[in-house]
Scaffold this motif. Structure first.
Motif, PDB file in Angstrom:
ATOM      1  N   GLY A  29     -53.587 -40.884  -9.349  1.00  0.00           N
ATOM      2  CA  GLY A  29     -54.695 -40.449  -8.511  1.00  0.00           C
ATOM      3  C   GLY A  29     -55.256 -41.490  -7.568  1.00  0.00           C
ATOM      4  N   TYR A  30     -54.497 -42.563  -7.345  1.00  0.00           N
ATOM      5  CA  TYR A  30     -54.953 -43.600  -6.418  1.00  0.00           C
ATOM      6  C   TYR A  30     -54.646 -43.223  -4.969  1.00  0.00           C
ATOM      7  CZ  TYR A  30     -55.815 -47.207  -9.998  1.00  0.00           C
ATOM      8  OH  TYR A  30     -56.310 -47.936 -11.049  1.00  0.00           O
ATOM      9  N   GLU A  31     -55.564 -43.570  -4.081  1.00  0.00           N
ATOM     10  CA  GLU A  31     -55.289 -43.557  -2.644  1.00  0.00           C
ATOM     11  C   GLU A  31     -54.543 -44.860  -2.346  1.00  0.00           C
ATOM     12  OE1 GLU A  31     -55.878 -41.959   1.377  1.00  0.00           O
ATOM     13  OE2 GLU A  31     -56.405 -41.102  -0.567  1.00  0.00           O
ATOM     14  N   VAL A  32     -53.386 -44.777  -1.687  1.00  0.00           N
ATOM     15  CA  VAL A  32     -52.538 -45.951  -1.477  1.00  0.00           C
ATOM     16  C   VAL A  32     -52.496 -46.336  -0.002  1.00  0.00           C
ATOM     17  CG1 VAL A  32     -50.223 -46.929  -1.704  1.00  0.00           C
ATOM     18  CG2 VAL A  32     -51.107 -45.396  -3.476  1.00  0.00           C
ATOM     19  N   ASP A  33     -52.833 -47.602   0.280  1.00  0.00           N
ATOM     20  CA  ASP A  33     -52.739 -48.158   1.628  1.00  0.00           C
ATOM     21  C   ASP A  33     -51.701 -49.271   1.638  1.00  0.00           C
ATOM     22  OD1 ASP A  33     -54.908 -46.566   2.625  1.00  0.00           O
ATOM     23  OD2 ASP A  33     -56.301 -47.959   1.672  1.00  0.00           O
ATOM     24  N   TYR A  34     -51.164 -49.530   2.817  1.00  0.00           N
ATOM     25  CA  TYR A  34     -50.151 -50.585   2.958  1.00  0.00           C
ATOM     26  C   TYR A  34     -50.393 -51.329   4.271  1.00  0.00           C
ATOM     27  CZ  TYR A  34     -45.630 -52.806   2.027  1.00  0.00           C
ATOM     28  OH  TYR A  34     -44.645 -53.708   1.703  1.00  0.00           O
ATOM     29  N   ILE A  35     -50.414 -52.656   4.193  1.00  0.00           N
ATOM     30  CA  ILE A  35     -50.502 -53.470   5.404  1.00  0.00           C
ATOM     31  C   ILE A  35     -49.184 -54.207   5.594  1.00  0.00           C
ATOM     32  CG2 ILE A  35     -51.618 -55.412   6.547  1.00  0.00           C
ATOM     33  CD1 ILE A  35     -54.214 -54.678   5.226  1.00  0.00           C
ATOM     34  N   GLY A  36     -48.585 -54.007   6.762  1.00  0.00           N
ATOM     35  CA  GLY A  36     -47.343 -54.678   7.113  1.00  0.00           C
ATOM     36  C   GLY A  36     -47.397 -55.109   8.570  1.00  0.00           C
ATOM     37  N   SER A  37     -46.256 -55.471   9.104  1.00  0.00           N
ATOM     38  CA  SER A  37     -46.189 -55.868  10.511  1.00  0.00           C
ATOM     39  C   SER A  37     -46.034 -54.630  11.393  1.00  0.00           C
ATOM     40  CB  SER A  37     -45.024 -56.830  10.735  1.00  0.00           C
ATOM     41  OG  SER A  37     -43.800 -56.194  10.425  1.00  0.00           O
ATOM     42  N   TYR A  38     -46.106 -54.844  12.685  1.00  0.00           N
ATOM     43  CA  TYR A  38     -46.008 -53.713  13.609  1.00  0.00           C
ATOM     44  C   TYR A  38     -44.623 -53.067  13.608  1.00  0.00           C
ATOM     45  CZ  TYR A  38     -50.410 -55.405  15.637  1.00  0.00           C
ATOM     46  OH  TYR A  38     -51.700 -55.803  15.832  1.00  0.00           O
ATOM     47  N   GLU A  39     -43.575 -53.889  13.538  1.00  0.00           N
ATOM     48  CA  GLU A  39     -42.221 -53.365  13.727  1.00  0.00           C
ATOM     49  C   GLU A  39     -41.240 -53.774  12.633  1.00  0.00           C
ATOM     50  OE1 GLU A  39     -41.584 -51.267  16.000  1.00  0.00           O
ATOM     51  OE2 GLU A  39     -43.385 -51.456  17.240  1.00  0.00           O
ATOM     52  N   GLY A  40     -41.710 -54.364  11.532  1.00  0.00           N
ATOM     53  CA  GLY A  40     -40.810 -54.847  10.494  1.00  0.00           C
ATOM     54  C   GLY A  40     -40.155 -53.732   9.701  1.00  0.00           C
TER      55      GLY A  40
END
Length: 359
Positions: A29-40
């Motif tokens: 039940g977690y809301e999942v976010d992800y931070i990465g690069s623009y084009e990787g």
């Protein structure tokens, strides 16, 4: 709503563990976010997943060598920290899991500023530069190799073993046969050069293709832009890169030739696939894959061939020796217990998210 944020990128190895963990948190039940690069590559892999919010930020390459671009990198990292901090304040995740790679550094620093706990996972035998820079800002450091504990801050580090994707154990040989179109009943040799491919491995396979095809069907994952349509021999198939189909191709395969990225080789052990490892040369890397492969060879899980030693003849001889030794390699891999490290990582992340650990 419970929220967790993942980061890591630059190579598939910096994303695979994240993709192994994300579905478990979604089920909880977690809301999942992800931070990465623009084009990787992380952008492509994560956007294939359902219900994961992806955010791109600026990142420097953090080079170890002299380059004009080094002057720009601190500014890119600073911009990335500001961008990551804005995202964290907006999304308010309870905990962050970092897999490493250059893009993770601004995120981990921003998390410290936002007072959000961070767990870092180090896959390789010795830490990479990005993780080394991130360690002071982390609450917990988890290692895949027990020997890695000698290279990380002692008081906040823990050996947990490899996190293996559950999906890899659900491979379907029938699907792989349909995908490859192999008609002859020969042993299958799977060749993997990493997400960007390996010119040296590609050359070794294609130079010896006629000889190898006498005994094997060959699946060749040659890397983006390295597929060569002039090779169309029966029993030989090429793919630049595969994702969902990998589990089926691995299940179908008898032997593996691969680079020595940590995540991949632990997956081969879990699946009991005898492997010939050709690690990245120290001339183009920090030597982490060489240490990974040496560790596996000492444990009797793999054979190794240094990139500088690869010739047409030495490659064929290495394949011959691997074939002869495959039963012994499998017996040793059977004794390796795939630890419940995935469950342990999930438990740790939940404890930090709920604030039951000291921060």
């Amino acid at each position: 709503m419970k929220r967790i944020l993942f980061t890591g990128g630059g190579t598939a190895g910096h994303v695979i563990v994240n993709t192994a963990l994300i579905p478990s948190f979604q089920e909880k039940g977690y809301e999942v976010d992800y931070i990465g690069s623009y084009e990787g590559i992380e952008k492509d892999l994560i956007e294939e997943m359902e219900k994961v919010n992806y955010y791109g930020i600026s990142t420097g390459k953090l080079r170890r060598y002299m380059s004009k671009e080094n002057i720009k990198d601190p500014f890119k990292v600073a911009k990335g920290i500001i961008q990551a901090l804005s995202i964290l304040r907006k999304r308010k995740p309870g905990v962050i899991f970092s897999k490493g790679g250059f893009v993770s550094v601004p995120v981990v620093i921003a998390a410290k500023l936002a007072r959000i706990p961070v767990l870092i996972h180090e896959s390789d035998y010795t830490p990479g530069l990005a993780n080394k820079l991130s360690f002071p800002f982390a609450d917990r450091i988890l290692t895949t190799f027990p020997e890695t504990l000698e290279h990380v801050p002692e008081k906040k580090s823990e050996y947990i073993g490899a996190v293996i994707r559950d999906e890899l154990f659900r491979g379907d040989v029938a699907k792989a046969k349909l995908l490859t179109g192999f008609r002859e009943d020969k042993p299958v040799l799977l060749v993997m050069g990493g997400s960007s491919g390996s010119g040296k491995i590609n050359e070794a396979i294609r130079t010896n293709l006629e000889e190898l095809l006498k005994k094997y069907n060959i699946i060749h994952l040659c890397g983006k832009g390295h597929k060569d349509e002039s090779y169309s021999e029966k029993g030989y198939v090429q793919y630049e890169y595969v994702t969902d189909e990998l589990k089926d191709l691995l299940e179908f395969s008898d032997l593996v030739v691969s680079r020595a990225g940590s995540n991949a080789i632990f997956e081969f052990v879990a699946l009991e696939k005898p492997m010939l490892l050709i690690p990245l040369s120290r001339r183009v890397s920090r030597g982490d894959q060489i240490l990974n492969s040496q560790s596996f060879e000492r444990q009797g899980f793999a054979h190794t061939l240094e990139e500088e030693q690869v010739t047409g003849e030495s490659f064929l001889e290495a394949i011959r020796r691997l074939d002869e030794d495959q039963d012994n390699l499998r017996d040793r891999m059977k004794k390796y217990e795939v630890e419940k490290s995935k469950e342990h990582v999930i438990e740790l992340l939940e404890r930090y998210e709920k604030g039951r650990d000291q921060r």
